[in-house]
Scaffold this active site. Structure first.
Site, PDB file in Angstrom:
ATOM      1  CD  GLU A 171      -1.738  -7.941  -0.072  1.00  0.00           C
ATOM      2  OE1 GLU A 171      -1.411  -6.905   0.548  1.00  0.00           O
ATOM      3  OE2 GLU A 171      -1.359  -8.198  -1.218  1.00  0.00           O
TER       4      GLU A 171
ATOM      5  CD  GLU B 241      -2.872  -3.294  -2.254  1.00  0.00           C
ATOM      6  OE1 GLU B 241      -2.040  -2.383  -2.406  1.00  0.00           O
ATOM      7  OE2 GLU B 241      -3.233  -3.697  -1.143  1.00  0.00           O
TER       8      GLU B 241
HETATM    9  C1  PNW Z   1      -0.073  -3.948  -0.063  1.00  0.00           C
HETATM   10  N1  PNW Z   1      -2.333   1.674   2.147  1.00  0.00           N
HETATM   11  O1  PNW Z   1       0.225  -2.606  -0.315  1.00  0.00           O
HETATM   12  C2  PNW Z   1       0.643  -4.793  -1.113  1.00  0.00           C
HETATM   13  O2  PNW Z   1      -0.252  -5.575  -1.871  1.00  0.00           O
HETATM   14  C3  PNW Z   1       1.742  -5.623  -0.537  1.00  0.00           C
HETATM   15  O3  PNW Z   1       2.619  -5.999  -1.551  1.00  0.00           O
HETATM   16  C4  PNW Z   1       2.431  -4.864   0.579  1.00  0.00           C
HETATM   17  O4  PNW Z   1       3.623  -5.436   1.019  1.00  0.00           O
HETATM   18  C5  PNW Z   1       1.433  -4.751   1.707  1.00  0.00           C
HETATM   19  O5  PNW Z   1       0.186  -4.242   1.263  1.00  0.00           O
HETATM   20  C6  PNW Z   1       1.916  -3.931   2.901  1.00  0.00           C
HETATM   21  O6  PNW Z   1       2.174  -2.605   2.521  1.00  0.00           O
HETATM   22  C7  PNW Z   1      -0.428  -1.574   0.352  1.00  0.00           C
HETATM   23  O7  PNW Z   1      -1.845   2.819   2.067  1.00  0.00           O
HETATM   24  C8  PNW Z   1       0.033  -0.297   0.148  1.00  0.00           C
HETATM   25  O8  PNW Z   1      -3.402   1.484   2.785  1.00  0.00           O
HETATM   26  C9  PNW Z   1      -0.605   0.788   0.738  1.00  0.00           C
HETATM   27  C10 PNW Z   1      -1.705   0.592   1.544  1.00  0.00           C
HETATM   28  C11 PNW Z   1      -2.177  -0.681   1.760  1.00  0.00           C
HETATM   29  C12 PNW Z   1      -1.532  -1.763   1.170  1.00  0.00           C
END
Ligand code: PNW
Length: 471
Positions: A377, A177
């Protein structure tokens, strides 16, 4: 219904292709704990979480799930979930406490033991090299990803890991990400949900200008490209490399050709600084001309590195980025506001639409011709509690998984080349900024006793993996 009729039900149109990987995912900082053990250096997330006020409840990853000491038990759990693949991340400051230079052999030993344990359990290891826990020394010395020195240090580290684990680890994700850690850590991300705007931040907690941010993005994708080269230089033939990006997907409001085309334009343009440049080797004219944003400094040579050929693409898919419809005005699409009553999952940012799980891989194929795609993910947080009978009935998560995998299966049945799915997450863990109150696992963790309890969604996952189908 007879038993065989029940079995054939899943066979009728709901199966995934043979060899599909059923995986679950985690990251180092979120589960390992042991933050300063066995010679590990501090990471920017150690520093950030140790600073009061940054994380809900001032939670830290100091102990987390204590996975560093309980990894054998955790691999046993993965086995009981029926997972055939496991995506974990390697903590860079365990391997290079100073970011570069002298490696710490005890750091790499931990991952070597983990990999052996996984292989003995018949689970394919997929290693992510950067899930945001940058060595603090690189932040102090270079301002982290503000400097190309960090991109070069990343490549050195990536090559070292591939050299040591390459005999057993065949799949690497360079960086997780880009969008989240760059935008969140170096500026702040605004997410519009139900008429409100939510701000997402993270380590190192900087507030750079738009043009400075463009340079940080450039160094992040450059780090990816240099990392790919470094892995290829040392890893045995057959080693596969890609990224794991939080692509933001424009979903066509209606499944009609002009909407589909408008959505593809929007997705390509709005991922210009990450996905698009990594897959096309150039920044779009619109991105370079963006008002007020400036243009990153780069060379043609760097662009070539950034677009190093990949064996697969990984995408993290949680929510629709935007809904769009066609427009006669440039850029040829317009964004539709998301209604205040649109359904969402528990996280403040989590707008719910399983269709994004269809459009995301389909667009990877239609826009960029991807030939191998992993969903690196997908998952959701839920208000899980242990019921009186000791079980955890996460009905909303089961709904979410079933709906999302239904859309993914729709994509594979149309010939979109998706080779695997990784559920986020294998266990409840430290959630960035939200801490331990926000649970994403299909295994419940009691953060007082660290006892692990598989949830209803774990049963769902096992059945789906066993039948290689939506169940
Ligand atoms: C991911 N959004 O983060 C990360 O890769 C993980 O480490 C995290 O725990 C997981 O998703 C859950 O949050 C994200 O705003 C952060 O769409 C933000 C978003 C999506 C995923």
């Amino acid at each position: 219904m007879t038993a065989s009729a029940r079995e054939s039900h899943a066979a009728v149109g709901r199966r995934f292709p043979a060899g599909f990987h059923w995986g679950v995912a985690t990251s180092a900082y979120q589960i390992e704990g042991a933050w300063d053990e066995d010679g590990k250096g501090a990471s920017i997330w150690d520093t950030y979480a140790h600073t009061p006020g940054n994380i809900e409840n001032d939670d830290t990853g100091d102990v987390a799930n204590d996975h560093y000491h309980r990894y054998e038990e955790d691999v046993g759990l993965l086995e009981s979930l029926g997972a055939t693949a496991y995506r974990f991340s390697i903590a860079w400051p365990r391997v290079f406490p100073e970011g570069a230079g002298k490696p710490n052999s005890k750091g790499l030993d931990f991952y070597s033991r983990l990999v052996d344990e996984l292989l003995a359990a018949g689970i394919e290891p997929f290693a992510t090299l950067y899930h945001w826990d940058l060595p603090q020394t690189l932040q102090d010395r270079y301002g982290g990803w503000q400097s190309a020195e960090t991109s070069k240090a990343f490549a050195e580290y990536a090559g070292y890991v591939a050299e040591r684990l390459g005999d057993r680890v065949k799949h690497y994700f360079t960086i997780n990400e880009f969008r989240s850690f760059v935008e969140g850590g170096y500026q702040v991300v605004d997410v519009k949900v139900g008429g409100k705007t939510i701000q997402l931040g993270g380590a190192p907690g900087l507030r750079l200008s738009d043009s400075e941010l463009k340079q940080v993005r450039h160094h992040a994708v450059l780090g990816h490209g240099l990392g790919v080269q470094a892995i290829r230089a040392v890893a045995p033939a057959g080693t596969k490399v890609g990224f794991a990006e939080n692509i933001r997907v424009a979903v066509p409001a209606i499944d009609a050709p002009e909407y589909v085309e408008a959505a593809e334009k929007a997705t390509r343009e709005r991922n210009a600084g990450f996905m698009t440049v990594m897959l096309e080797g150039r920044y779009t004219d619109e991105y370079l001309a963006e008002a007020g944003g400036g243009s990153p400094t780069f060379t043609d040579e760097e662009l070539k590195t950034i677009a190093a050929p990949l064996d697969f693409v990984g995408i993290n898919v949680y929510r629709p980025g935007w809904y769009v419809e066609p427009s006669d005005e440039p850029p040829g699409y317009s964004e539709i506001p998301i209604s205040a009553s649109h359904p969402k999952m528990q996280s403040s940012w989590h707008v719910f639409d399983p269709e994004v799980m269809y459009w995301a891989p389909r667009q990877m194929q239609s826009i960029w011709g991807a030939e191998s795609i992993f969903i690196t993910e997908n998952g959701c947080a839920a208000a899980d509690v242990v019921a009186g009978d000791g079980r955890v009935y996460d009905s909303d998560r089961v709904m979410f998984m079933r709906a999302c995998l239904g859309q993914l299966q729709r994509a594979t049945s149309e010939g979109v080349p998706v080779d695997g799915y990784f559920l986020w997450s294998a266990q409840d863990n430290f959630e960035w900024v939200d801490g331990y109150g926000t649970r994403f696992g299909i295994v419940y963790v009691d953060f007082d006793t660290l006892e692990r309890t598989p949830k209803l969604s774990a049963d769902w996952f096992r059945h789906a993996a066993m039948q290689n189908a939506v169940v």
